[in-house]
Design a protein around this motif. Structure first.
Motif, PDB file in Angstrom:
ATOM      1  N   ALA A 111      15.787  10.824   7.291  1.00 33.19           N
ATOM      2  CA  ALA A 111      16.289   9.468   7.521  1.00 33.19           C
ATOM      3  C   ALA A 111      16.743   9.277   8.961  1.00 33.19           C
ATOM      4  CB  ALA A 111      17.432   9.181   6.549  1.00 33.19           C
ATOM      5  N   PRO A 112      15.822   9.221   9.904  1.00 34.34           N
ATOM      6  CA  PRO A 112      16.204   9.044  11.310  1.00 34.34           C
ATOM      7  C   PRO A 112      16.574   7.604  11.635  1.00 34.34           C
ATOM      8  CG  PRO A 112      13.826   9.035  11.111  1.00 34.34           C
ATOM      9  CD  PRO A 112      14.367   9.305   9.735  1.00 34.34           C
ATOM     10  N   SER A 113      17.373   7.451  12.671  1.00 36.03           N
ATOM     11  CA  SER A 113      17.701   6.126  13.206  1.00 36.03           C
ATOM     12  C   SER A 113      16.784   5.842  14.384  1.00 36.03           C
ATOM     13  CB  SER A 113      19.162   6.078  13.664  1.00 36.03           C
ATOM     14  OG  SER A 113      20.034   6.311  12.579  1.00 36.03           O
ATOM     15  N   PRO A 114      16.211   4.660  14.468  1.00 32.64           N
ATOM     16  CA  PRO A 114      15.302   4.327  15.578  1.00 32.64           C
ATOM     17  C   PRO A 114      16.070   3.955  16.841  1.00 32.64           C
ATOM     18  CG  PRO A 114      15.447   2.473  14.095  1.00 32.64           C
ATOM     19  CD  PRO A 114      16.297   3.560  13.481  1.00 32.64           C
ATOM     20  N   THR A 115      16.883   4.894  17.310  1.00 28.53           N
ATOM     21  CA  THR A 115      17.701   4.654  18.508  1.00 28.53           C
ATOM     22  C   THR A 115      17.163   5.399  19.720  1.00 28.53           C
ATOM     23  OG1 THR A 115      19.163   6.445  17.790  1.00 28.53           O
ATOM     24  CG2 THR A 115      19.788   4.214  17.166  1.00 28.53           C
ATOM     25  N   GLY A 116      15.996   6.001  19.566  1.00 29.73           N
ATOM     26  CA  GLY A 116      15.376   6.746  20.660  1.00 29.73           C
ATOM     27  C   GLY A 116      14.195   7.540  20.141  1.00 29.73           C
ATOM     28  N   LEU A 117      13.577   8.280  21.034  1.00 26.95           N
ATOM     29  CA  LEU A 117      12.424   9.095  20.659  1.00 26.95           C
ATOM     30  C   LEU A 117      12.862  10.226  19.731  1.00 26.95           C
ATOM     31  CD1 LEU A 117      10.766   9.314  24.200  1.00 26.95           C
ATOM     32  CD2 LEU A 117      10.162   7.768  22.338  1.00 26.95           C
ATOM     33  N   LEU A 118      11.956  10.659  18.853  1.00 23.91           N
ATOM     34  CA  LEU A 118      12.285  11.711  17.893  1.00 23.91           C
ATOM     35  C   LEU A 118      12.597  13.012  18.629  1.00 23.91           C
ATOM     36  CD1 LEU A 118      12.610  12.596  14.977  1.00 23.91           C
ATOM     37  CD2 LEU A 118      10.171  13.140  14.931  1.00 23.91           C
ATOM     38  N   HIS A 119      13.791  13.530  18.390  1.00 21.13           N
ATOM     39  CA  HIS A 119      14.292  14.758  19.025  1.00 21.13           C
ATOM     40  C   HIS A 119      13.712  15.978  18.316  1.00 21.13           C
ATOM     41  CE1 HIS A 119      17.276  17.853  20.149  1.00 21.13           C
ATOM     42  NE2 HIS A 119      17.571  17.081  21.184  1.00 21.13           N
ATOM     43  N   ILE A 120      13.605  17.066  19.037  1.00 19.13           N
ATOM     44  CA  ILE A 120      13.064  18.299  18.478  1.00 19.13           C
ATOM     45  C   ILE A 120      13.914  18.773  17.292  1.00 19.13           C
ATOM     46  CG2 ILE A 120      14.342  19.920  19.959  1.00 19.13           C
ATOM     47  CD1 ILE A 120      10.588  20.105  19.256  1.00 19.13           C
ATOM     48  N   GLY A 121      15.223  18.525  17.346  1.00 18.31           N
ATOM     49  CA  GLY A 121      16.089  18.877  16.231  1.00 18.31           C
ATOM     50  C   GLY A 121      15.799  18.019  15.009  1.00 18.31           C
ATOM     51  N   GLY A 122      15.452  16.748  15.244  1.00 14.18           N
ATOM     52  CA  GLY A 122      15.073  15.871  14.143  1.00 14.18           C
ATOM     53  C   GLY A 122      13.804  16.336  13.471  1.00 14.18           C
ATOM     54  N   LEU A 123      12.856  16.825  14.274  1.00 14.09           N
ATOM     55  CA  LEU A 123      11.615  17.330  13.694  1.00 14.09           C
ATOM     56  C   LEU A 123      11.887  18.555  12.828  1.00 14.09           C
ATOM     57  CD1 LEU A 123       8.556  17.157  13.416  1.00 14.09           C
ATOM     58  CD2 LEU A 123       8.343  18.578  15.469  1.00 14.09           C
ATOM     59  N   ARG A 124      12.791  19.432  13.270  1.00 18.54           N
ATOM     60  CA  ARG A 124      13.099  20.599  12.440  1.00 18.54           C
ATOM     61  C   ARG A 124      13.736  20.168  11.115  1.00 18.54           C
ATOM     62  NH1 ARG A 124      17.802  24.992  13.225  1.00 18.54           N
ATOM     63  NH2 ARG A 124      18.915  23.059  12.771  1.00 18.54           N
ATOM     64  N   THR A 125      14.626  19.170  11.156  1.00 21.03           N
ATOM     65  CA  THR A 125      15.222  18.664   9.920  1.00 21.03           C
ATOM     66  C   THR A 125      14.138  18.103   9.002  1.00 21.03           C
ATOM     67  OG1 THR A 125      17.312  18.147  11.023  1.00 21.03           O
ATOM     68  CG2 THR A 125      16.859  16.998   8.962  1.00 21.03           C
ATOM     69  N   ALA A 126      13.224  17.324   9.574  1.00 17.89           N
ATOM     70  CA  ALA A 126      12.121  16.781   8.780  1.00 17.89           C
ATOM     71  C   ALA A 126      11.284  17.909   8.190  1.00 17.89           C
ATOM     72  CB  ALA A 126      11.255  15.877   9.652  1.00 17.89           C
ATOM     73  N   LEU A 127      11.029  18.936   8.986  1.00 15.06           N
ATOM     74  CA  LEU A 127      10.218  20.068   8.530  1.00 15.06           C
ATOM     75  C   LEU A 127      10.866  20.775   7.345  1.00 15.06           C
ATOM     76  CD1 LEU A 127       7.931  22.156   8.815  1.00 15.06           C
ATOM     77  CD2 LEU A 127       9.351  23.320  10.537  1.00 15.06           C
ATOM     78  N   TYR A 128      12.154  21.060   7.434  1.00 14.34           N
ATOM     79  CA  TYR A 128      12.830  21.769   6.343  1.00 14.34           C
ATOM     80  C   TYR A 128      12.825  20.928   5.061  1.00 14.34           C
ATOM     81  CZ  TYR A 128      14.577  25.562   9.352  1.00 14.34           C
ATOM     82  OH  TYR A 128      14.688  26.649  10.183  1.00 14.34           O
ATOM     83  N   ASN A 129      12.998  19.616   5.195  1.00 16.95           N
ATOM     84  CA  ASN A 129      12.905  18.739   4.032  1.00 16.95           C
ATOM     85  C   ASN A 129      11.502  18.768   3.444  1.00 16.95           C
ATOM     86  OD1 ASN A 129      15.346  16.757   3.349  1.00 16.95           O
ATOM     87  ND2 ASN A 129      15.408  17.158   5.554  1.00 16.95           N
ATOM     88  N   TYR A 130      10.514  18.699   4.316  1.00 16.95           N
ATOM     89  CA  TYR A 130       9.108  18.718   3.882  1.00 16.95           C
ATOM     90  C   TYR A 130       8.788  20.027   3.157  1.00 16.95           C
ATOM     91  CZ  TYR A 130       3.996  18.816   4.329  1.00 16.95           C
ATOM     92  OH  TYR A 130       2.641  18.920   4.075  1.00 16.95           O
ATOM     93  N   GLN A 155      22.069  -2.159  15.097  1.00 16.05           N
ATOM     94  CA  GLN A 155      21.239  -3.010  15.947  1.00 16.05           C
ATOM     95  C   GLN A 155      21.587  -2.896  17.433  1.00 16.05           C
ATOM     96  OE1 GLN A 155      18.506  -4.969  14.852  1.00 16.05           O
ATOM     97  NE2 GLN A 155      18.879  -3.560  13.145  1.00 16.05           N
ATOM     98  N   LYS A 156      22.826  -2.507  17.738  1.00 15.99           N
ATOM     99  CA  LYS A 156      23.225  -2.386  19.142  1.00 15.99           C
ATOM    100  C   LYS A 156      22.486  -1.242  19.827  1.00 15.99           C
ATOM    101  CE  LYS A 156      27.877  -4.348  18.610  1.00 15.99           C
ATOM    102  NZ  LYS A 156      29.336  -4.088  18.708  1.00 15.99           N
ATOM    103  N   ARG A 157      22.141  -0.197  19.060  1.00 16.90           N
ATOM    104  CA  ARG A 157      21.484   0.972  19.640  1.00 16.90           C
ATOM    105  C   ARG A 157      19.992   1.016  19.325  1.00 16.90           C
ATOM    106  NH1 ARG A 157      23.647   5.884  17.390  1.00 16.90           N
ATOM    107  NH2 ARG A 157      22.671   6.919  19.159  1.00 16.90           N
ATOM    108  N   TYR A 158      19.501  -0.020  18.680  1.00 19.80           N
ATOM    109  CA  TYR A 158      18.091  -0.057  18.282  1.00 19.80           C
ATOM    110  C   TYR A 158      17.196  -0.026  19.517  1.00 19.80           C
ATOM    111  CZ  TYR A 158      13.705  -1.734  16.292  1.00 19.80           C
ATOM    112  OH  TYR A 158      12.403  -1.865  15.925  1.00 19.80           O
ATOM    113  N   VAL A 159      16.160   0.796  19.466  1.00 19.21           N
ATOM    114  CA  VAL A 159      15.204   0.918  20.575  1.00 19.21           C
ATOM    115  C   VAL A 159      13.815   0.504  20.081  1.00 19.21           C
ATOM    116  CG1 VAL A 159      14.051   2.526  22.140  1.00 19.21           C
ATOM    117  CG2 VAL A 159      16.499   2.773  21.685  1.00 19.21           C
ATOM    118  N   ALA A 160      13.246  -0.471  20.759  1.00 20.16           N
ATOM    119  CA  ALA A 160      11.907  -0.930  20.394  1.00 20.16           C
ATOM    120  C   ALA A 160      10.923   0.235  20.473  1.00 20.16           C
ATOM    121  CB  ALA A 160      11.473  -2.054  21.335  1.00 20.16           C
ATOM    122  N   ASP A 161      10.025   0.301  19.536  1.00 21.19           N
ATOM    123  CA  ASP A 161       8.969   1.325  19.446  1.00 21.19           C
ATOM    124  C   ASP A 161       9.491   2.701  19.017  1.00 21.19           C
ATOM    125  OD1 ASP A 161       6.953  -0.456  20.138  1.00 21.19           O
ATOM    126  OD2 ASP A 161       7.147  -0.031  22.284  1.00 21.19           O
ATOM    127  N   ALA A 162      10.805   2.833  18.765  1.00 21.75           N
ATOM    128  CA  ALA A 162      11.324   4.134  18.327  1.00 21.75           C
ATOM    129  C   ALA A 162      10.763   4.495  16.954  1.00 21.75           C
ATOM    130  CB  ALA A 162      12.849   4.124  18.302  1.00 21.75           C
TER     131      ALA A 162
END
Length: 493
Positions: A11-30, A49-56
């Motif tokens: 469950a990432p927040s679209p506040t920036g590009l996907l971080h390498i730590g986020g990918l590891r979390t996704a991987l362990y869930n997968y 919405q204040k931290r929302y980044v377009a295209d994130a």
């Protein structure tokens, strides 16, 4: 494992590009979902919405696809528990927040930011909006009911806060941390609904995990302090919490958490898209990340994604932070790079080479040949331009130390003899080129090194490199002879 179907979510927040730590979390869930025949859900938590980044969000989706982590349910894979963007589920959060107020488990708070700041300054560092402070504030617990209703009718800004009980213990068994205990005196009356009508992370997270029937919450250690708040919310709503597992941090080689600043100082890329754009092998990054906090229980290091799905076990995830070792990642990348057919790497190699102004006139077969010869000498395909530049243009300088070692008084004569010999070859292959060199040195009564190193210097400009004769075969007769002649002119007799 209970008979409850396994459902996990990333469950990432679209506040920036996907971080390498986020990918590891996704991987362990997968991996946990696949190992247990479960479902891997992607949920986009876009309420901030204040931290929302377009295209994130687009970056999150493309990064997961690049890494090979197929989503079972998500924004692009509709399922029974959608929608999968929190911004599309606002009515749900508002309904539950209102129910909590009605049941006495939450309350309206009308304090302005300035009023809260004034109390914070008066209380000092110990300030916490909790059971003690709430009795001094402007909320539905301290104001008459009639005044509360009037403030609501007049649309005065307010937030909804959870009413944290006093003197209770919150305890649960974490699959990584073990038995965890918190006292409610350590927990503040968290905001559930903000004054803009949007939910906070805490409320939306709990509501969605329940509504999406999430059985296991596998997330980073940084969320552990939020766990008691979530358990309290589950209790207040009369729901059973999912099983939790809080993963260890990814650490910087310099110490501490791998922040963006520390990563930059260590030359480590933190965004997944950067690895994709640099043409790292996604299988290598996945293999590396899997072992960054988890171990298989033996000495094995190389795993395909399918093999990881078969052996992954949360019980073997460590509690301590795992250091990001860039050299180890490159070792993994080299293993996967060398296992691939050179032809499959040509598009990436061509793109990288042409960015550096190399290889524009070369056909695919030539570039594949370069990759084949250089595979044991590079760890990433992006290293090809620097490591193999001599394939795409004659050297204009020669490495100083090898020249001093190899280029002697009679070297030019030996090289010229070799030129005449190979110029007469009907077959310009590695076997024939080596036989010709052996013939020249035997006739001259010198060792192989007396000619072989000078020829290498002349052809590549370097004192070392891939197989010399295969390199010459790939370059072709005309190019090789031209380089040999140029070297004898530049380096003299």
């Amino acid at each position: 494992m209970s008979s409850t179907p396994v459902r996990v979510r990333f469950a990432p927040s679209p506040t920036g590009l996907l971080h390498i730590g986020g990918l590891r979390t996704a991987l362990y869930n997968y991996l946990f979902a696949r190992r247990n025949g479960g479902t891997f859900v992607l949920r986009i938590e876009d309420t901030d919405q204040k931290r929302y980044v377009a295209d994130a969000e687009k970056d999150i989706l493309s990064s997961l696809k690049w890494a090979g982590l197929a989503v079972d349910e998500g924004p692009e894979v509709p399922g029974a528990c959608g929608p999968y963007r929190q911004s599309e589920r606002s009515d749900l959060y508002r309904r539950y927040a209102t129910e909590l107020v009605a049941s006495g488990k939450a309350y309206y708070a009308f304090d302005t930011p300035e009023e809260i700041e004034a109390v914070r300054e008066a209380e000092g560092e110990t300030f916490r909006y909790d059971a003690i402070i709430r009795n001094k504030m402007k909320n539905s617990l301290t104001l008459p009911e009639e005044e509360v209703q009037e403030r609501l009718r007049s649309e005065e800004p307010y937030v909804i806060r959870l009413k944290v009980p006093v003197g209770e213990t919150i305890a649960f068994d974490d699959l990584v941390r073990g038995h965890v205990r918190f006292d409610t005196s350590e927990v503040d009356d968290q905001v559930l609904m903000k004054s803009d009508g949007l939910p906070t992370y805490h409320l939306a997270n709990v509501v969605d995990d329940h509504e999406m029937a999430i059985s296991h919450v596998i997330r980073g250690e940084e969320w552990l302090p939020s766990a008691p708040k979530h358990v309290l919310l589950y209790r207040a709503l009369g729901w059973t919490p999912p099983v939790m597992a809080h993963l260890p941090l990814i650490m910087s080689p310099a110490g501490g958490k791998l922040s963006k600043r520390k990563a930059e100082e260590q030359g480590i890329m933190v965004n997944v898209c950067d690895y994709a754009e640099a043409f790292y092998e996604p299988e290598a990054l996945i293999n590396f990340l899997a072992l960054l906090g988890w171990n298989p229980g033996d000495e094995r290091e190389l795993f395909t994604l399918d093999e990881l799905c078969e052996v992954f076990d949360l019980a073997r995830v460590g509690k301590s932070g795992a250091v990001f070792n860039k050299d180890k990642l490159h070792w993994f990348n080299a293993q996967y790079l060398r296992a691939k057919a050179p032809e499959s790497l040509v598009p990436a190699a061509r793109y990288i080479l042409e960015k550096e102004g190399l290889g524009s006139g070369c056909d695919d077969a030539f570039i594949a040949g370069v990759i084949r010869l250089m595979a044991e000498r590079i760890e990433t395909i992006s290293a090809l331009p620097q490591a193999a530049s001599f394939f795409f243009g004659a050297p204009d300088t020669y490495e100083e130390k090898p020249v001093k070692k190899a280029w002697k008084e009679n070297t030019a004569d030996l090289v010229n003899t070799y030129i005449r010999t190979i110029d007469g070859l009907s077959e310009f292959g590695a076997v024939e080129l080596k036989a010709a060199l052996v013939s020249v040195v035997e006739d001259a009564g010198v060792g192989m090194g007396k000619l072989m190193l000078p020829v290498r210097i002349a052809v590549t400009g370097l004192g070392g490199g891939p197989d010399l004769f295969q390199t010459m075969q790939l370059l072709g007769k005309e190019e090789v002879i031209s380089r040999l002649r140029t070297a004898t002119e530049k380096l003299g007799s």
